[in-house]
Design a protein around this motif. Structure first.
Motif, PDB file in Angstrom:
ATOM      1  N   PHE A  97       7.079  -5.526  -4.674  1.00  0.00           N
ATOM      2  CA  PHE A  97       5.696  -4.414  -4.808  1.00  0.00           C
ATOM      3  C   PHE A  97       4.942  -4.405  -3.436  1.00  0.00           C
ATOM      4  O   PHE A  97       3.588  -3.992  -3.571  1.00  0.00           O
ATOM      5  CB  PHE A  97       5.096  -5.076  -5.854  1.00  0.00           C
ATOM      6  CG  PHE A  97       5.741  -5.153  -7.187  1.00  0.00           C
ATOM      7  CD1 PHE A  97       6.067  -4.176  -7.793  1.00  0.00           C
ATOM      8  CD2 PHE A  97       5.869  -6.350  -7.594  1.00  0.00           C
ATOM      9  CE1 PHE A  97       6.754  -4.325  -9.042  1.00  0.00           C
ATOM     10  CE2 PHE A  97       6.618  -6.615  -8.914  1.00  0.00           C
ATOM     11  CZ  PHE A  97       6.974  -5.544  -9.443  1.00  0.00           C
ATOM     12  N   HIS A  98       5.467  -4.608  -2.316  1.00  0.00           N
ATOM     13  CA  HIS A  98       4.908  -4.889  -1.152  1.00  0.00           C
ATOM     14  C   HIS A  98       4.194  -3.490  -0.796  1.00  0.00           C
ATOM     15  O   HIS A  98       2.970  -3.273   0.078  1.00  0.00           O
ATOM     16  CB  HIS A  98       5.418  -5.455   0.149  1.00  0.00           C
ATOM     17  CG  HIS A  98       6.991  -5.120   0.062  1.00  0.00           C
ATOM     18  ND1 HIS A  98       7.731  -5.515  -0.772  1.00  0.00           N
ATOM     19  CD2 HIS A  98       7.666  -4.462   1.096  1.00  0.00           C
ATOM     20  CE1 HIS A  98       9.112  -4.773  -0.622  1.00  0.00           C
ATOM     21  NE2 HIS A  98       8.845  -4.303   0.722  1.00  0.00           N
ATOM     22  N   ARG A  99       4.922  -2.612  -0.971  1.00  0.00           N
ATOM     23  CA  ARG A  99       4.012  -1.132  -0.566  1.00  0.00           C
ATOM     24  C   ARG A  99       2.907  -0.959  -1.510  1.00  0.00           C
ATOM     25  O   ARG A  99       1.908  -0.423  -0.869  1.00  0.00           O
ATOM     26  CB  ARG A  99       5.017   0.040  -0.968  1.00  0.00           C
ATOM     27  CG  ARG A  99       6.230   0.093   0.362  1.00  0.00           C
ATOM     28  CD  ARG A  99       7.169   1.360  -0.045  1.00  0.00           C
ATOM     29  NE  ARG A  99       7.704   1.670   1.279  1.00  0.00           N
ATOM     30  CZ  ARG A  99       8.844   2.568   1.517  1.00  0.00           C
ATOM     31  NH1 ARG A  99       9.453   2.769   0.024  1.00  0.00           N
ATOM     32  NH2 ARG A  99       9.245   2.873   2.472  1.00  0.00           N
ATOM     33  N   ASN A 100       3.026  -1.271  -2.613  1.00  0.00           N
ATOM     34  CA  ASN A 100       1.610  -1.331  -3.634  1.00  0.00           C
ATOM     35  C   ASN A 100       0.636  -2.170  -3.255  1.00  0.00           C
ATOM     36  O   ASN A 100      -0.499  -1.643  -3.051  1.00  0.00           O
ATOM     37  CB  ASN A 100       2.134  -1.862  -5.098  1.00  0.00           C
ATOM     38  CG  ASN A 100       3.126  -0.713  -5.555  1.00  0.00           C
ATOM     39  OD1 ASN A 100       3.331   0.193  -4.961  1.00  0.00           O
ATOM     40  ND2 ASN A 100       3.389  -1.240  -6.931  1.00  0.00           N
ATOM     41  N   ALA A 101       0.766  -3.283  -2.730  1.00  0.00           N
ATOM     42  CA  ALA A 101      -0.082  -4.314  -1.986  1.00  0.00           C
ATOM     43  C   ALA A 101      -0.548  -3.492  -0.868  1.00  0.00           C
ATOM     44  O   ALA A 101      -1.775  -3.734  -0.312  1.00  0.00           O
ATOM     45  CB  ALA A 101       0.630  -5.533  -1.535  1.00  0.00           C
ATOM     46  N   GLY A 102       0.009  -2.888   0.195  1.00  0.00           N
ATOM     47  CA  GLY A 102      -0.283  -2.247   1.196  1.00  0.00           C
ATOM     48  C   GLY A 102      -1.240  -1.220   0.980  1.00  0.00           C
ATOM     49  O   GLY A 102      -2.281  -0.710   1.618  1.00  0.00           O
ATOM     50  N   TYR A 103      -0.987  -0.453  -0.303  1.00  0.00           N
ATOM     51  CA  TYR A 103      -1.953   0.559  -0.517  1.00  0.00           C
ATOM     52  C   TYR A 103      -3.505  -0.095  -1.095  1.00  0.00           C
ATOM     53  O   TYR A 103      -4.282   0.388  -0.519  1.00  0.00           O
ATOM     54  CB  TYR A 103      -1.541   1.230  -1.946  1.00  0.00           C
ATOM     55  CG  TYR A 103      -2.604   1.977  -2.757  1.00  0.00           C
ATOM     56  CD1 TYR A 103      -3.112   3.273  -2.325  1.00  0.00           C
ATOM     57  CD2 TYR A 103      -2.970   1.587  -3.929  1.00  0.00           C
ATOM     58  CE1 TYR A 103      -3.864   3.984  -3.060  1.00  0.00           C
ATOM     59  CE2 TYR A 103      -3.985   2.359  -4.768  1.00  0.00           C
ATOM     60  CZ  TYR A 103      -4.440   3.405  -4.165  1.00  0.00           C
ATOM     61  OH  TYR A 103      -5.449   4.074  -4.944  1.00  0.00           O
ATOM     62  N   LEU A 104      -3.278  -1.156  -1.746  1.00  0.00           N
ATOM     63  CA  LEU A 104      -4.498  -1.574  -2.119  1.00  0.00           C
ATOM     64  C   LEU A 104      -5.361  -2.319  -1.022  1.00  0.00           C
ATOM     65  O   LEU A 104      -6.551  -2.159  -0.857  1.00  0.00           O
ATOM     66  CB  LEU A 104      -4.241  -2.926  -3.118  1.00  0.00           C
ATOM     67  CG  LEU A 104      -3.704  -2.688  -4.546  1.00  0.00           C
ATOM     68  CD1 LEU A 104      -3.160  -3.890  -5.163  1.00  0.00           C
ATOM     69  CD2 LEU A 104      -4.924  -2.011  -5.449  1.00  0.00           C
ATOM     70  N   ALA A 105      -4.587  -2.677   0.338  1.00  0.00           N
ATOM     71  CA  ALA A 105      -5.275  -3.271   1.215  1.00  0.00           C
ATOM     72  C   ALA A 105      -5.852  -2.053   1.891  1.00  0.00           C
ATOM     73  O   ALA A 105      -6.771  -2.340   2.788  1.00  0.00           O
ATOM     74  CB  ALA A 105      -4.108  -3.985   2.187  1.00  0.00           C
ATOM     75  N   GLN A 106      -5.272  -0.877   2.023  1.00  0.00           N
ATOM     76  CA  GLN A 106      -5.811   0.330   2.620  1.00  0.00           C
ATOM     77  C   GLN A 106      -7.213   0.664   1.956  1.00  0.00           C
ATOM     78  O   GLN A 106      -8.080   0.708   2.683  1.00  0.00           O
ATOM     79  CB  GLN A 106      -5.140   1.147   2.637  1.00  0.00           C
ATOM     80  CG  GLN A 106      -5.671   2.485   3.194  1.00  0.00           C
ATOM     81  CD  GLN A 106      -5.050   3.854   3.462  1.00  0.00           C
ATOM     82  OE1 GLN A 106      -4.930   4.647   2.541  1.00  0.00           O
ATOM     83  NE2 GLN A 106      -4.112   3.907   4.373  1.00  0.00           N
TER      84      GLN A 106
END
Lengths: 382, 382, 382
Positions: A273-282
């Motif tokens: 789910f690392h792309r989802n984490a990247g979204y949250l970090a943005q």
């Protein structure tokens, strides 16, 4: 800047491993070793070997030379050489060659079987500071004896004491319940009632394991009150985790409620789910993430995982970790595979004319070292 | 066909940007600019810059030369040059250099801060036609005063009027509720009751924002009755969206119910669920999708996103959009990064012996222009 | 080892296609053919062609030469040549050129329209053995007439009879309910009650289709009792599947409950959830997976899908399948695209210095052949 010089710059980063566990101080049989290079907690079936995996191939490729063997050594030769050198020498070689400059050691999981912060500092000659697991503190509280009504106060007291010199806290709510939990802090009455249920369950089962969602929420909110950066296990892990309930997107409510506190929330591992984490970090200033663990276990494919982590998130919000536990091969590969992946991915951006070489070096240094130093205030007095 | 000639063919496509918003007509401070190059709606923390991101690097790489600077200009130099040229000249340069040949402008979001369809047509010298946001029409209806019982009729009346020359409709149900909604149209009585609840809530809160799922379903089904192509926000967006409830797979029931109407359903953005969107586009004749927005925000990594969009969906079902809003850098990069990604991905298929050069050019033209012309009947009288 | 020699080694693997259906024995019109090269069950709209897709391009590229045409032949020329040769010759050419050495044929879907196991063995000269679909057996039981109380016994009896020489079983619970089902076996009373409901529904609807979750659970648990390897449809398929409920992570409870039985559970296709399948294959000894079907339908992009399947799972847990049904192009491409993808992905690992050439050949052979031979005990008496 040539591609060699990017390689050298990334090689030279004194990584901060912001989420790691101790190395194993003991010699390991082949069976023991194979059970430690997988997230499975099941015995390895007789018809297969864990060496026949991405991480197994990466060990034979990259760690064998550190132990004085040719790359792609056969597993038996590797294990024989490991035994010949002994655990202490294996650890010394693999850990120092990793180039990790600072360890933030999470001590809450089977800490008696591996080196602690002092042991890690001693072997490596580098600073090792602690990250305290909230659930382990709660379990210590009840193991030492407490009433339901006294649980909350006693937990706060021990948490403050245990984390006096710690750099961060960690929660494994993903393992104990799933990330789909009510984001609000429970009331004191709810905490007392839940503590009572837990104490009765302990009497009945003789097992101390906090998994009540009310208590888990209380631990998290007390951790946020404590004010140290708070790490969350996310995504991939051993089969004790229900991966379907470990998507970081499930944390949205908690992230938003925690935002005013200013406490950094660090999403660990995150695969797949690392792309989802990247979204949250943005979109959330208080969210950070890494792709540790997944880098190790995807071996030759870790280039793709690291590449996918470099999409939405601002570069100030991404960190490096190995999440190694046990064999020092995991610490070594965590660093080596990350450097290799960053070199290839960022080198590709440079070769394609998209990034400048200076940008590549700066971003690698931010992710490898600078972001963690800022978030955890490394160098400041703990 | 050499790789240069594929490059030139893709460069020459007069793109139809089937989902875009207006460019900002005003000069922007660095702080304002940084807040517009992220989907975050939070202030940018002092310890970071939004220029340190894939989209930031892409702006410095690709837009700086359009403004007369070297690639990889420092952010301060970029902002100074931007101010020196002024918003009108910046827009003129970036928009015309994009090679976008036709704009379908969605006007429902903060439309007073950006250029409208006429403004976009004037700056670019290219046709700009409207896409009408259903929720904005509903909010206009209640802002102008309506009874609960009169809502449905008044909404239909205004929707038909507002969309008289429009090319499409758009819904942001993903933002206002999530895609996990009952797929059936509500009854008139349900709509009246929901409108009554909404009107009372407006009186209490002095805020006009439609988020009742009954009303949102009514808007969508009235939109389908209107018969224009209907765009859905899907996936990634600002933190007002709950990404966990924005997976296009949640629309299955609605897609199947809408299928007999023949209305094209266009799934916008879709990151990180673009593979799911590709699945829906393969199996349902009425489903189309794009990877706009995600292309911009993944910058050097947009090649991977575009590649992943070219898997299951027939090539007649994929479209191009930038989803730019505000800084004309977003319009420019939307086109530039898409062309660059298509050139690399399709060029790779050709170099690998999998596709013919003619197939590559034809597919790029379908996605860049032809599919949108067919779906929106561009060229026909509106 | 040069890259040609890796290519040759992979080319030489006598693949075991562990999940495939029969080839179509009939000549096919262009319309019929186009409807068989998509998972959509809708008519192909007049404004598009299924040849304009990854799989369409792959057919024109790779199958045209097998039929004596140039690569990238136009669709009409391809169909004309296909008609000229006739179905029997087309099948003979495409199937034998695939290099598939052993077929495990799932016979439960429209088996009267395609070749059966005997037909496949005859055309190819290679062994073809059966995989029995649980739901088809249950539907045969009620079609032949049974009482509610007699259903369970009669189902067991027919299942044992039908699978006497079968190599495996298959369930399509993903199509009939979704993978989010209660993992426990139902009680006999529950089964009888559910069978009664089903029989009444058949009388009312004149349709025999098992989709009651109690019955589906009973079929699965009876299948596990039967003891043959059990295949699960996972992920992508025709629109009868709700893809949102087809994530293999939803099977966690069932996997854990089935673990003591020792029955191998084989997750088929898995796209776009193949990384999740890889996770399950790492942590659970009884879980295996493949990326068949997705390889065919992603064509030139299948390299990426295969690469993503080579992350977490130990190499002993990954299998090859084509999932072809109907046109022999699908059987041919299943093998060809898999070989091509493996050559590129593993060749990339070797070229990058991560894997040895010998490791690459060994892993390709494990996945292409050896794992299936072990799991299905091929060569042993059935």
């Amino acid at each position: 800047m040539s591609s060699e010089s990017l390689d050298q710059s990334i090689e030279a980063i004194a990584l901060v491993d912001h989420h790691v566990h101790g190395a194993s101080g003991n010699d390991l049989s082949r069976a023991e070793f194979e059970e430690l290079i997988t997230e499975s907690d099941r015995p390895v079936p007789g018809w297969m070997s864990q060496f026949d995996s991405q991480i197994g191939f990466a060990i034979l490729r990259h760690c064998a030379p550190v132990l004085g063997l040719d790359p792609h050594a056969p597993p038996d030769a590797y294990m024989a050489r490991r035994a010949e050198l002994g655990a202490a020498e294996v650890n010394r070689r693999l850990l120092t060659a990793s180039g990790i400059g600072h360890f933030l050691v999470e001590t809450g999981y089977r800490g008696d079987e591996i080196l602690g912060t002092a042991g890690m500092a001693e072997v490596t000659g580098r600073p090792a500071e602690e990250v305290v697991r909230l659930e382990a503190v709660a379990e210590q509280v009840v193991s030492e004896g407490v009433s339901a009504a006294g649980f909350a106060a006693r937990f706060a007291e021990l948490l403050w004491k245990r984390s006096r010199t710690a750099r961060g806290l960690k929660t494994i709510v993903a393992y104990r319940h799933g990330l789909d939990l009510d984001p609000s802090p429970p009331t004191p009455a709810e905490v007392t009632a839940a503590a009572g249920r837990w104490l009765r369950a302990i009497e009945e089962t003789a097992t101390v394991r906090v998994d009540d969602p009310v208590l888990l929420r209380h631990l998290i909110w007390t951790g946020i009150e404590r004010g140290l950066p708070l790490q969350f296990h996310i995504g991939y892990g051993d089969p004790d985790v229900d991966l379907h309930r470990s998507d970081p997107l499930l944390l949205r409510g908690l992230i938003e409620r925690a935002e005013p506190s200013g406490v950094p929330l660090l999403l660990l591992h995150c695969y797949p789910f690392h792309r989802n984490a990247g979204y949250l970090a943005q979109v959330y200033p208080n969210v950070y993430f890494d792709v540790g663990l997944g880098v190790n276990y995807t071996g030759a494919r870790s280039v793709a995982v690291v590449a996918e982590s470099l999409e939405l998130a601002p570069f100030a919000k991404i960190l490096f970790s190995s999440d190694a536990w046990g064999p020092a091969e995991l610490h070594h590969l965590g660093a080596l595979l990350w450097r290799r992946a960053m070199t290839r991915v960022l080198g590709g951006f440079v070769a394609g004319g998209e990034w400048s070489p200076a940008q590549a070096v700066r971003v690698a240094t931010m992710i490898g070292e600078d972001n963690a130093r800022r978030v955890y205030r490394l160098g400041d007095d703990a």
